[in-house]
Design a protein around this motif. Structure first.
Motif, PDB file in Angstrom:
ATOM      1  N   PHE A  27       0.836  -1.214   0.000  1.00 18.03           N
ATOM      2  CA  PHE A  27       0.000   0.000   0.000  1.00 18.03           C
ATOM      3  C   PHE A  27       0.867   1.259   0.000  1.00 18.03           C
ATOM      4  O   PHE A  27       0.573   2.228  -0.681  1.00 18.03           O
ATOM      5  N   TRP A  28       1.937   1.220   0.773  1.00 16.34           N
ATOM      6  CA  TRP A  28       2.786   2.408   0.886  1.00 16.34           C
ATOM      7  C   TRP A  28       3.474   2.727  -0.447  1.00 16.34           C
ATOM      8  O   TRP A  28       3.627   3.877  -0.811  1.00 16.34           O
ATOM      9  N   MET A  30       2.209   2.261  -3.211  1.00 11.57           N
ATOM     10  CA  MET A  30       1.174   2.734  -4.135  1.00 11.57           C
ATOM     11  C   MET A  30       0.680   4.144  -3.799  1.00 11.57           C
ATOM     12  O   MET A  30      -0.309   4.610  -4.348  1.00 11.57           O
ATOM     13  N   ARG A  31       1.377   4.816  -2.878  1.00 17.54           N
ATOM     14  CA  ARG A  31       0.930   6.169  -2.505  1.00 17.54           C
ATOM     15  C   ARG A  31       1.092   7.112  -3.694  1.00 17.54           C
ATOM     16  O   ARG A  31       1.896   6.841  -4.597  1.00 17.54           O
ATOM     17  N   PRO A  32       0.334   8.233  -3.704  1.00 19.49           N
ATOM     18  CA  PRO A  32       0.419   9.148  -4.837  1.00 19.49           C
ATOM     19  C   PRO A  32       1.827   9.681  -5.024  1.00 19.49           C
ATOM     20  O   PRO A  32       2.551   9.889  -4.042  1.00 19.49           O
ATOM     21  N   THR A  34       2.694  12.594  -6.087  1.00 15.35           N
ATOM     22  CA  THR A  34       2.765  13.925  -5.496  1.00 15.35           C
ATOM     23  C   THR A  34       2.005  13.877  -4.182  1.00 15.35           C
ATOM     24  O   THR A  34       0.789  13.735  -4.182  1.00 15.35           O
ATOM     25  N   PRO A  35       2.713  13.949  -3.069  1.00 18.39           N
ATOM     26  CA  PRO A  35       2.008  13.899  -1.785  1.00 18.39           C
ATOM     27  C   PRO A  35       0.989  15.023  -1.663  1.00 18.39           C
ATOM     28  O   PRO A  35       1.190  16.113  -2.195  1.00 18.39           O
ATOM     29  N   MET A  36      -0.112  14.722  -1.001  1.00 19.54           N
ATOM     30  CA  MET A  36      -1.189  15.701  -0.825  1.00 19.54           C
ATOM     31  C   MET A  36      -0.647  17.008  -0.244  1.00 19.54           C
ATOM     32  O   MET A  36      -1.099  18.084  -0.601  1.00 19.54           O
ATOM     33  N   SER A  37       0.342  16.869   0.657  1.00 19.40           N
ATOM     34  CA  SER A  37       0.860  18.065   1.317  1.00 19.40           C
ATOM     35  C   SER A  37       1.562  18.998   0.337  1.00 19.40           C
ATOM     36  O   SER A  37       1.778  20.160   0.627  1.00 19.40           O
ATOM     37  N   GLU A  38       1.919  18.455  -0.817  1.00 20.79           N
ATOM     38  CA  GLU A  38       2.606  19.298  -1.808  1.00 20.79           C
ATOM     39  C   GLU A  38       1.660  19.804  -2.879  1.00 20.79           C
ATOM     40  O   GLU A  38       2.055  20.594  -3.727  1.00 20.79           O
TER      41      GLU A  38
ATOM     42  N   HIS B  44       2.295  27.315   4.215  1.00 19.98           N
ATOM     43  CA  HIS B  44       1.007  26.773   4.620  1.00 19.98           C
ATOM     44  C   HIS B  44       0.883  26.883   6.128  1.00 19.98           C
ATOM     45  O   HIS B  44       1.875  26.788   6.844  1.00 19.98           O
ATOM     46  N   PRO B 132      -4.775   4.777  -2.855  1.00 21.03           N
ATOM     47  CA  PRO B 132      -4.451   6.095  -2.279  1.00 21.03           C
ATOM     48  C   PRO B 132      -5.669   6.790  -1.660  1.00 21.03           C
ATOM     49  O   PRO B 132      -5.527   7.555  -0.717  1.00 21.03           O
ATOM     50  N   LEU B 187      -2.655   3.709   5.148  1.00 23.24           N
ATOM     51  CA  LEU B 187      -3.580   4.222   4.135  1.00 23.24           C
ATOM     52  C   LEU B 187      -4.052   5.641   4.435  1.00 23.24           C
ATOM     53  O   LEU B 187      -4.691   6.280   3.613  1.00 23.24           O
ATOM     54  N   MET B 191      -0.019   8.033   3.383  1.00 23.66           N
ATOM     55  CA  MET B 191      -0.287   8.268   1.956  1.00 23.66           C
ATOM     56  C   MET B 191       0.113   9.676   1.554  1.00 23.66           C
ATOM     57  O   MET B 191       0.427   9.944   0.392  1.00 23.66           O
ATOM     58  N   THR B 192       0.060  10.607   2.507  1.00 18.08           N
ATOM     59  CA  THR B 192       0.333  12.005   2.163  1.00 18.08           C
ATOM     60  C   THR B 192       1.591  12.540   2.847  1.00 18.08           C
ATOM     61  O   THR B 192       1.948  13.682   2.657  1.00 18.08           O
ATOM     62  N   LYS B 194       5.331  13.234   3.496  1.00 16.18           N
ATOM     63  CA  LYS B 194       6.544  13.282   2.684  1.00 16.18           C
ATOM     64  C   LYS B 194       7.760  12.799   3.473  1.00 16.18           C
ATOM     65  O   LYS B 194       8.664  12.185   2.925  1.00 16.18           O
ATOM     66  N   MET B 196      10.171  10.708   5.975  1.00 14.87           N
ATOM     67  CA  MET B 196      10.335   9.265   6.211  1.00 14.87           C
ATOM     68  C   MET B 196      10.231   8.918   7.701  1.00 14.87           C
ATOM     69  O   MET B 196      10.293   7.752   8.068  1.00 14.87           O
ATOM     70  N   PRO B 199       6.865   6.716   8.426  1.00 13.33           N
ATOM     71  CA  PRO B 199       6.946   5.315   7.985  1.00 13.33           C
ATOM     72  C   PRO B 199       7.954   4.501   8.789  1.00 13.33           C
ATOM     73  O   PRO B 199       7.678   3.356   9.166  1.00 13.33           O
TER      74      PRO B 199
END
Lengths: 51, 354
Positions: A27-28, A30-32, A34-38, B44, B132, B187, B191-192, B194, B196, B199
């Protein structure tokens, strides 16, 4: 008296741990890209380039 | 013990322990918030509420990791027995923190719309076929329900009325709950994320706990199977008296799979079943306090020679006959009926001065 649940504990960990690790890693990966935060800055950059 | 129920079993030590835990939780959340606000990328604004929700969730996951690590750590090193004795309190505190995380997240993300927040939780994001975009909140909710069931039955009333095997089966659901939480994090936040750091910390926590459980479980399995291969008949050799610390025990596996706790106390050796009547706690990991074998899990006590709880309690556990020959302790693998008085083996004080 036996304490059979200790063996069940081990069986649960032997089954659950590899399954969880495999799924989590898959799953990890398969993450997007471009991270959502960016995303806001990505949109800003894209808009600036278009403008 | 069993003659009355108390809502929360507190004593001076447990209150001090709980205060330390609360102080650690406050420190954890404070550091998380300060670091989170300070390191948030410029440009932000970090939402303090979202950060607080994440701090609570991370704290609950960390606490559950500690709760799950206590059992195998106590089997590896007796220093962790104090934590084992207080594990139930730590488990309930973990549930309270996870309830705060769940409640705040539900209000913040699902409380403002026309739908009931609980319905919104399931229908607002229907991307169940996407990795995602998967509605990871549902996994967290499932884990929360398990923790709720465990916390609400974390009481001797339910233990007695559900019976120990059913109660234990319910509380073993904590393992699937932990796996669900890992998926909830992977998940969701990962997923968002950045950095490390998240994780790596999640992986270290899960691999650490699962490694500890598998290592200690395999070790016990190996010891049990070793005994079965011996197919010993008659008395089982355990160890020399001086190999057992005063007021402590060694756990001896018997040929038919039973485990016996062999205690040394007052220059004597006695043996009882390793399973406490309360929750099948490992008596052999406890010690002799005030002349009674004391379970490391919740402090239930039994006299070493007859396995009977001191008055006013009436619980009884099986005893085993022991003898010392040639400086070695032997145990008769056939258990006596619960409460049957045995004659402790006397240690030659000239030999066992350890």
């Amino acid at each position: 008296m036996k304490r059979p649940h200790r063996r069940l504990h081990l069986v649960m960990w032997v089954v659950l741990a590899p399954m969880t690790v495999i799924l989590a890693v898959y799953f990890w990966t398969m993450r997007p890209m471009t991270p959502m935060s960016e995303i806001p800055s990505a949109i800003e950059t894209s808009s600036a380039e278009e403008g | 013990m069993a003659h009355e129920y108390k809502a929360i079993q507190w004593n001076g030590n447990k209150i001090v322990y709980d205060l330390y835990v609360l102080a650690a939780i406050v420190a954890f959340i404070t550091v998380f918030m300060v670091v989170g606000l300070a390191t948030y990328e410029s440009g932000h604004t970090a939402d303090p509420v979202v950060l607080f929700i994440r701090a609570l969730g991370t704290c609950a996951f960390a606490l559950l990791t500690v709760v799950l690590a206590i059992g195998p750590l106590a089997r590896l090193n007796k220093r962790f027995l104090t934590m084992l004795y207080n594990r139930r309190h730590l488990g309930v505190i973990t549930f309270i923190i996870s309830a705060a995380h769940f409640g705040l997240a539900l209000l913040w993300y699902h409380g403002g719309g026309p739908l009931n927040p609980f319905i919104s939780l399931f229908v607002s994001n229907s991307q169940y076929d996407s990795i995602p975009g998967f509605p990871f909140e549902v996994l967290g909710f499932a884990a929360f329900l398990i923790l709720l069931l465990m916390a609400s039955t974390s009481h001797d009333f339910w233990l007695n009325n559900l019976s120990a095997p059913v109660w234990k089966a319910i509380h073993m659901l904590v393992y699937p709950a932990y796996a669900l939480l890992v998926m909830h994090i992977v998940l969701g936040a990962l997923m968002t994320e950045k950095s490390m750091v998240y994780p790596l910390m999640t992986a270290a926590a899960f691999l650490g706990v699962s490694g500890l459980h598998i290592f200690t479980g395999m070790r016990e399995w190996g010891a049990d199977n070793g005994m079965k291969r011996l197919k010993a008949k008659g008395w089982v050799e355990v160890c020399a008296p001086e190999d057992i610390a005063e007021n402590r025990a060694v756990i001896a596996p018997m040929p038919k799979g039973d485990r016996v706790a062999v205690f040394r106390y007052d220059n004597k050796i006695s043996a009882v079943t390793n399973a406490c009547r309360h929750q099948n706690g490992p008596l052999g990991e406890g010690r002799v306090v005030d002349g009674c074998i004391t379970c490391p899990w919740h402090g239930w006590q039994y006299r070493p020679d007859d396995g009977v709880s001191p008055p006013p309690f009436t619980e009884k556990i099986s005893t085993y006959n022991v003898k010392i020959e040639g400086g070695v302790i032997f145990v008769d693998p056939k258990p006596n009926k619960p409460g049957v008085k045995t004659t402790p083996a006397l240690i030659d004080s000239n030999r066992a001065s350890a």
